[in-house]
Design a protein around this motif. Structure first.
Motif, PDB file in Angstrom:
ATOM      1  N   ILE A  14      -9.015   5.113  -4.937  1.00 11.99           N
ATOM      2  CA  ILE A  14      -8.433   5.452  -3.629  1.00 11.99           C
ATOM      3  C   ILE A  14      -7.159   4.636  -3.431  1.00 11.99           C
ATOM      4  O   ILE A  14      -7.214   3.417  -3.255  1.00 11.99           O
ATOM      5  CB  ILE A  14      -9.436   5.170  -2.488  1.00 11.99           C
ATOM      6  CG1 ILE A  14     -10.772   5.884  -2.760  1.00 11.99           C
ATOM      7  CG2 ILE A  14      -8.857   5.593  -1.149  1.00 11.99           C
ATOM      8  CD1 ILE A  14     -11.896   5.456  -1.819  1.00 11.99           C
ATOM      9  N   GLY A  15      -6.038   5.308  -3.459  1.00 15.52           N
ATOM     10  CA  GLY A  15      -4.735   4.644  -3.309  1.00 15.52           C
ATOM     11  C   GLY A  15      -3.994   4.648  -4.630  1.00 15.52           C
ATOM     12  O   GLY A  15      -4.495   4.124  -5.621  1.00 15.52           O
ATOM     13  N   ALA A  16      -2.798   5.274  -4.622  1.00 18.39           N
ATOM     14  CA  ALA A  16      -2.048   5.420  -5.882  1.00 18.39           C
ATOM     15  C   ALA A  16      -0.766   4.598  -5.872  1.00 18.39           C
ATOM     16  O   ALA A  16       0.271   5.030  -6.352  1.00 18.39           O
ATOM     17  CB  ALA A  16      -1.752   6.896  -6.132  1.00 18.39           C
ATOM     18  N   GLY A  17      -0.869   3.393  -5.299  1.00 20.96           N
ATOM     19  CA  GLY A  17       0.248   2.450  -5.402  1.00 20.96           C
ATOM     20  C   GLY A  17       0.207   1.810  -6.780  1.00 20.96           C
ATOM     21  O   GLY A  17      -0.483   2.299  -7.681  1.00 20.96           O
ATOM     22  N   ILE A  18       0.898   0.690  -6.928  1.00 17.93           N
ATOM     23  CA  ILE A  18       0.976   0.084  -8.260  1.00 17.93           C
ATOM     24  C   ILE A  18      -0.403  -0.424  -8.717  1.00 17.93           C
ATOM     25  O   ILE A  18      -0.746  -0.297  -9.903  1.00 17.93           O
ATOM     26  CB  ILE A  18       2.076  -1.008  -8.325  1.00 17.93           C
ATOM     27  CG1 ILE A  18       2.365  -1.415  -9.761  1.00 17.93           C
ATOM     28  CG2 ILE A  18       1.732  -2.233  -7.484  1.00 17.93           C
ATOM     29  CD1 ILE A  18       2.936  -0.308 -10.611  1.00 17.93           C
ATOM     30  N   ALA A  19      -1.232  -0.946  -7.803  1.00 20.16           N
ATOM     31  CA  ALA A  19      -2.550  -1.457  -8.196  1.00 20.16           C
ATOM     32  C   ALA A  19      -3.494  -0.310  -8.553  1.00 20.16           C
ATOM     33  O   ALA A  19      -4.152  -0.331  -9.606  1.00 20.16           O
ATOM     34  CB  ALA A  19      -3.151  -2.299  -7.065  1.00 20.16           C
ATOM     35  N   LYS A  46       4.228   1.452  -2.107  1.00 16.70           N
ATOM     36  CA  LYS A  46       5.411   0.785  -1.556  1.00 16.70           C
ATOM     37  C   LYS A  46       6.391   0.413  -2.672  1.00 16.70           C
ATOM     38  O   LYS A  46       7.589   0.371  -2.468  1.00 16.70           O
ATOM     39  CB  LYS A  46       4.994  -0.492  -0.812  1.00 16.70           C
ATOM     40  CG  LYS A  46       4.029  -0.288   0.331  1.00 16.70           C
ATOM     41  CD  LYS A  46       4.722   0.034   1.620  1.00 16.70           C
ATOM     42  CE  LYS A  46       3.769  -0.030   2.796  1.00 16.70           C
ATOM     43  NZ  LYS A  46       2.480   0.604   2.635  1.00 16.70           N
ATOM     44  N   MET A  47       5.858   0.129  -3.870  1.00 18.15           N
ATOM     45  CA  MET A  47       6.735  -0.418  -4.925  1.00 18.15           C
ATOM     46  C   MET A  47       7.850   0.545  -5.293  1.00 18.15           C
ATOM     47  O   MET A  47       8.973   0.132  -5.565  1.00 18.15           O
ATOM     48  CB  MET A  47       5.913  -0.782  -6.161  1.00 18.15           C
ATOM     49  CG  MET A  47       6.771  -1.458  -7.226  1.00 18.15           C
ATOM     50  SD  MET A  47       5.851  -1.927  -8.670  1.00 18.15           S
ATOM     51  CE  MET A  47       7.195  -2.405  -9.751  1.00 18.15           C
ATOM     52  N   ILE A  48       7.537   1.835  -5.300  1.00 15.21           N
ATOM     53  CA  ILE A  48       8.537   2.823  -5.724  1.00 15.21           C
ATOM     54  C   ILE A  48       9.717   2.872  -4.735  1.00 15.21           C
ATOM     55  O   ILE A  48      10.789   3.355  -5.068  1.00 15.21           O
ATOM     56  CB  ILE A  48       7.864   4.208  -5.933  1.00 15.21           C
ATOM     57  CG1 ILE A  48       8.667   5.047  -6.935  1.00 15.21           C
ATOM     58  CG2 ILE A  48       7.651   4.944  -4.625  1.00 15.21           C
ATOM     59  CD1 ILE A  48       7.923   6.237  -7.488  1.00 15.21           C
ATOM     60  N   MET A  49       9.498   2.332  -3.517  1.00 16.33           N
ATOM     61  CA  MET A  49      10.559   2.339  -2.507  1.00 16.33           C
ATOM     62  C   MET A  49      11.480   1.122  -2.604  1.00 16.33           C
ATOM     63  O   MET A  49      12.486   1.059  -1.901  1.00 16.33           O
ATOM     64  CB  MET A  49       9.951   2.321  -1.098  1.00 16.33           C
ATOM     65  CG  MET A  49       8.927   3.391  -0.789  1.00 16.33           C
ATOM     66  SD  MET A  49       9.534   5.038  -1.064  1.00 16.33           S
ATOM     67  CE  MET A  49      10.916   5.046   0.047  1.00 16.33           C
ATOM     68  N   CYS A  59      14.960  -3.558 -11.988  1.00 22.39           N
ATOM     69  CA  CYS A  59      14.962  -2.383 -11.100  1.00 22.39           C
ATOM     70  C   CYS A  59      13.513  -1.935 -10.879  1.00 22.39           C
ATOM     71  O   CYS A  59      12.789  -1.677 -11.839  1.00 22.39           O
ATOM     72  CB  CYS A  59      15.801  -1.298 -11.758  1.00 22.39           C
ATOM     73  SG  CYS A  59      15.427   0.351 -11.208  1.00 22.39           S
ATOM     74  N   SER A  60      13.123  -1.869  -9.609  1.00 21.06           N
ATOM     75  CA  SER A  60      11.729  -1.551  -9.282  1.00 21.06           C
ATOM     76  C   SER A  60      11.356  -0.144  -9.742  1.00 21.06           C
ATOM     77  O   SER A  60      10.302   0.074 -10.334  1.00 21.06           O
ATOM     78  CB  SER A  60      11.542  -1.681  -7.772  1.00 21.06           C
ATOM     79  OG  SER A  60      10.223  -1.452  -7.420  1.00 21.06           O
ATOM     80  N   ALA A  61      12.263   0.807  -9.476  1.00 24.62           N
ATOM     81  CA  ALA A  61      11.993   2.198  -9.857  1.00 24.62           C
ATOM     82  C   ALA A  61      11.866   2.338 -11.372  1.00 24.62           C
ATOM     83  O   ALA A  61      11.093   3.155 -11.868  1.00 24.62           O
ATOM     84  CB  ALA A  61      13.101   3.096  -9.330  1.00 24.62           C
ATOM     85  N   CYS A  62      12.634   1.500 -12.110  1.00 28.33           N
ATOM     86  CA  CYS A  62      12.603   1.611 -13.582  1.00 28.33           C
ATOM     87  C   CYS A  62      11.256   1.141 -14.148  1.00 28.33           C
ATOM     88  O   CYS A  62      10.893   1.493 -15.261  1.00 28.33           O
ATOM     89  CB  CYS A  62      13.719   0.796 -14.225  1.00 28.33           C
ATOM     90  SG  CYS A  62      15.311   1.161 -13.519  1.00 28.33           S
ATOM     91  N   ILE A  63      10.534   0.318 -13.381  1.00 26.36           N
ATOM     92  CA  ILE A  63       9.203  -0.113 -13.813  1.00 26.36           C
ATOM     93  C   ILE A  63       8.163   0.905 -13.333  1.00 26.36           C
ATOM     94  O   ILE A  63       7.241   1.260 -14.053  1.00 26.36           O
ATOM     95  CB  ILE A  63       8.869  -1.514 -13.249  1.00 26.36           C
ATOM     96  CG1 ILE A  63       9.898  -2.531 -13.746  1.00 26.36           C
ATOM     97  CG2 ILE A  63       7.456  -1.948 -13.624  1.00 26.36           C
ATOM     98  CD1 ILE A  63       9.851  -3.853 -13.019  1.00 26.36           C
ATOM     99  N   PRO A 411       3.326  -8.674  -9.513  1.00 31.27           N
ATOM    100  CA  PRO A 411       2.615  -9.069 -10.741  1.00 31.27           C
ATOM    101  C   PRO A 411       1.117  -9.305 -10.500  1.00 31.27           C
ATOM    102  O   PRO A 411       0.282  -8.900 -11.313  1.00 31.27           O
ATOM    103  CB  PRO A 411       3.309 -10.373 -11.162  1.00 31.27           C
ATOM    104  CG  PRO A 411       4.650 -10.301 -10.531  1.00 31.27           C
ATOM    105  CD  PRO A 411       4.479  -9.539  -9.266  1.00 31.27           C
ATOM    106  N   ASP A 412       0.776  -9.925  -9.370  1.00 27.68           N
ATOM    107  CA  ASP A 412      -0.641 -10.168  -9.059  1.00 27.68           C
ATOM    108  C   ASP A 412      -1.384  -8.863  -8.768  1.00 27.68           C
ATOM    109  O   ASP A 412      -2.568  -8.729  -9.101  1.00 27.68           O
ATOM    110  CB  ASP A 412      -0.788 -11.125  -7.869  1.00 27.68           C
ATOM    111  CG  ASP A 412      -0.552 -12.576  -8.276  1.00 27.68           C
ATOM    112  OD1 ASP A 412      -0.382 -12.815  -9.494  1.00 27.68           O
ATOM    113  OD2 ASP A 412      -0.514 -13.454  -7.401  1.00 27.68           O
TER     114      ASP A 412
END
Lengths: 438, 100
Positions: A14-19, A46-49, A59-63, A411-412
Motif C-alpha cells: 500500500i503506497g507506491a512512493g520510493i519505499a 513525493k520523491m519524483i516531485m 537528480c531526483s527524477a533520474c533516480i 536513503p533510509d
C-alpha cells in the motif's frame, strides 16, 4: 459501481512512493506476485516531485524514473493508481483478504499515448496540485511529464463536460462511462508504505503563509528548482520578480509542541541546505539565509554537505523566527532572537521559504478490521521490534516501510523498503510452508 | 491547418452519458469564464509589445500575483514565451509565442 472478481497475490503493498516501490521490486524480483497500489494518479510518491537529493545533489527524477519504469514493466507487479485498500481481514491461516477500490480516471490507460492533445483541447484552468498551486493545469491532464503511467486523467470535479478532450483524442481512450471499481483480493502479506503528508503552515498564522504571497513552502521552492518547474526560473509569487535575498525558516511544524509535532522531521535541515546550494546556482547574486534551532547533519556525508553550503556563502543564523510581517512592496520582515548576540533582531528579505515538517498519513489503522495496527505516540506505525525486525508491526504478516514508520530521508526509506521486503518474503515462504504441511 | 481524421476519431461521445448523470457546478462554469476572459486580455496586451508582470498588472488592472499565475499558465500551455530581462535584472519580459 461494479463488484468485481477475486484475485490472488503474494503481497499487497500500500503506497507506491520510493519505499513502497523498492519493497514491491525486491519482492517481485524473488518471484512473488505483488499488487502495488497508490491513491494518487501516478507512482513515485513525493520523491519524483523533488529537484535533487541531498547530500549528493543527484537528480531526483533520474533516480526515481528508472525504478518507476522497472516497476511498471515488471511481470510480477500489478500497479493500480487512484486505488485504495480497506476492510483488510486476516484469516486463521495467516493470509489476508482486502477490499480494493479504484476511482475512475475516465481514460483507458492502456490506450492513452500521452500525446496531450486532450490537454490542448481542454478549455479549463485550475490549480495544478503537482506544482503546489503555483500555476494552473487543465481538467484533462497528464499529472506531470515523468508521471507513471504517463496517461491523461479527467478531473471530473472541475470538468465542464464540453467533450473537447474526447473529440481531440486520436485513440478514443477517453471514457466518461468509467465507474468506481471494487473487488476483493487475497494475499499472503501486506506492506504499509503510506508515506507522509507535509505540515500545513497556515496552522502557524504568525508566519503569514496564505496571506503573504512571498512566503512559500519548501515544497513550492523544490518545484521552482526542478527542471519541470512552474515558472521560467525562480520567481516571487507576488509579482514575478527574481528574488535576491531569500530566508529559510527551519523547523516550521517540527519540534514544536504548540502545533502537536514535538519531533524532528529528520529532513528539513538537509533539504534546506540543498535548496540553498541550488539557489546559489540558479540565482548567483542572491543572498540565502537559514534561520535554525540546531543543524542536524547526522547522516553519511551530511556534515560535509553543510560545510560545503557554508563555504559557498550560505548564511546560517541560530534563532527561532517569532513573527513575519509584510511590507507594501511584498518584502518580508523577520523578527527573531539571535542566539549568538542575545538580541531580538529584525531583518528584511524579499522571499521566505518555510521548511515544513512532515506528518504521518491518517487512517492507516482503519484499514484493518479484525487485527489492530498499533501506532506510536506520534501516530506513525509502531515497530514491534525495531532492532531485530525493523519492519515488523503489531500484526503478524503486516510490515511497514519508509516514512509510515517514522520521519526519515530517502536513503533510509530505501533501506527500510529493503528490510520490509525481506521480512515480507520470509513471511510468504512461512505461509506457503504451513499450507503444504496442512 | 487540415485536420486529419483517423478511424472514427472524435466520434465517441461518452461525455453525453456523463451529462445525463452529472450537473456542472456553477463555480466551475464561472471559473472557465474568468479564465477565458483573462487569457484573452493577457494575449491581447502582449500582441504588439513584450511586457513584464508589473506592466501587465497596470494595464489590465489586475493584481501582480494573479497576472503571474495566469501568465505562467499560458507559458506552460505554449501561448507565451520569455524574451529577456529588464535593465535591473528584476523582471522578465514575456511575449506571444510564434507557433508558426
Amino acid at each position: 459501481m461494479q463488484e468485481n472478481k477475486l484475485k490472488e497475490y503474494d503481497a499487497l503493498v500500500i503506497g507506491a512512493g520510493i519505499a513502497g516501490g523498492e519493497t514491491a521490486l525486491n519482492l517481485a524480483n524473488v518471484g512473488n506476485k505483488v499488487l502495488l497500489i497508490d491513491k494518487d494518479l501516478t507512482v513515485g510518491g513525493k520523491m519524483i516531485m523533488l529537484s535533487k537529493v541531498f547530500p549528493t545533489l543527484d537528480c531526483s527524477a533520474c533516480i526515481t524514473t528508472p525504478k518507476v519504469s522497472e516497476i511498471a514493466r515488471h511481470q510480477n507487479i500489478t500497479v493500480l493508481t487512484s486505488t485504495e485498500a480497506s476492510d483488510i481481514i486476516q484469516k486463521d491461516d495467516g493470509t489476508f483478504e482486502a477490499l480494493i477500490t479504484t476511482q475512475p480516471r475516465y481514460v483507458v490507460v492502456e490506450d492513452c499515448t500521452g500525446c496531450q492533445l486532450c490537454e490542448d483541447a481542454c478549455p479549463v484552468n485550475v490549480d495544478d496540485q503537482y506544482q503546489y498551486g503555483l500555476v494552473g493545469r487543465k481538467a484533462a491532464f497528464i499529472p506531470f511529464s515523468i508521471a507513471s503511467p504517463r496517461a491523461a486523467a479527467i478531473d471530473i470535479e472541475n470538468c465542464t463536460l464540453c467533450g473537447a478532450c474526447e473529440r481531440a483524442c486520436p485513440t478514443d481512450c477517453i471514457d466518461f462511462t468509467q465507474t468506481v471499481e471494487k473487488y476483493t483480493i487475497k494475499c499472503k502479506t501486506v506492506v504499509v508504505a503510506t508515506g507522509f503528508q507535509l505540515f500545513d503552515p497556515t496552522l502557524i498564522p504568525r508566519y503569514g503563509f496564505g496571506r503573504f504571497k512571498n512566503v512559500i513552502t519548501s515544497m513550492q521552492m523544490e518545484r521552482q528548482l526542478a527542471p519541470t518547474r512552474p515558472f521560467n526560473t525562480v520567481l516571487r509569487p507576488s509579482d514575478g520578480k527574481m528574488p535576491d535575498n531569500i530566508a529559510y525558516v527551519l523547523c516550521t511544524g517540527s519540534r514544536d509542541k504548540t502545533v502537536g509535532t514535538p519531533i524532528c522531521s529528520q529532513v528539513c535541515c538537509m533539504y534546506s541546505t540543498k535548496q540553498a546550494q541550488l539557489l546559489m546556482g540558479a540565482l548567483p547574486m542572491a543572498d540565502i539565509t537559514l534561520y535554525y534551532l540546531h543543524i542536524r547533519a547526522f547522516g553519511k556525508g551530511f556534515n560535509e554537505f553543510y560545510a560545503q553550503a557554508q563555504s559557498m556563502g550560505v548564511e546560517y543564523v541560530k534563532g527561532k523566527v517569532a513573527k513575519i510581517t509584510e511590507k507594501e512592496d511584498g518584502n518580508l520582515i523577520l523578527r527573531y532572537e539571535d542566539i549568538n548576540t542575545g538580541k531580538v533582531t529584525e531583518t528584511e528579505h524579499d522571499m521566505v521559504v518555510l521548511s515544513v515538517g512532515i506528518l504521518p498519513n491518517e487512517g492507516i489503522t482503519q484499514l484493518f478490521t479484525n487485527r489492530k495496527l498499533e501506532l506510536d505516540p506520534f501516530n506513525y506505525v509502531s515497530q514491534a521490534n525495531p532492532l531485530e525486525s525493523p519492519a515488523m508491526t503489531s500484526i503478524e504478516g503486516v510490515f511497514v516501510a519508509g516514512v509510515a514508520s517514522a520521519p526519515m530521508d530517502i536513503p533510509d526509506s530505501i533501506l527500510s523498503g529493503g528490510a520490509a521486503s525481506s521480512e515480507a518474503a520470509n513471511y510468504i515462504r512461512h505461509i506457503a510452508k504451513k499450507t503444504v504441511e496442512v | 491547418m487540415v485536420k486529419v481524421k483517423i478511424m472514427g476519431v472524435g466520434n465517441k461521445k461518452t461525455v453525453l452519458i456523463m451529462k445525463e448523470k452529472r450537473q456542472v457546478p456553477q463555480a466551475v462554469k464561472d471559473n472557465l469564464k474568468f479564465f477565458v476572459r483573462t487569457k484573452k486580455e493577457i494575449l491581447k496586451a502582449l500582441k504588439d509589445k513584450k511586457k513584464t508582470v508589473p506592466d501587465l498588472s497596470e494595464e489590465l488592472n489586475m493584481p501582480k500575483d494573479k497576472v503571474l499565475y495566469f501568465l505562467m499558465s499560458l507559458l506552460k500551455y505554449g501561448f507565451v514565451e520569455v524574451d529577456g530581462i529588464d535593465d535591473m535584472d528584476e523582471y522578465f519580459y514575456y511575449k506571444l509565442k510564434d507557433n508558426g
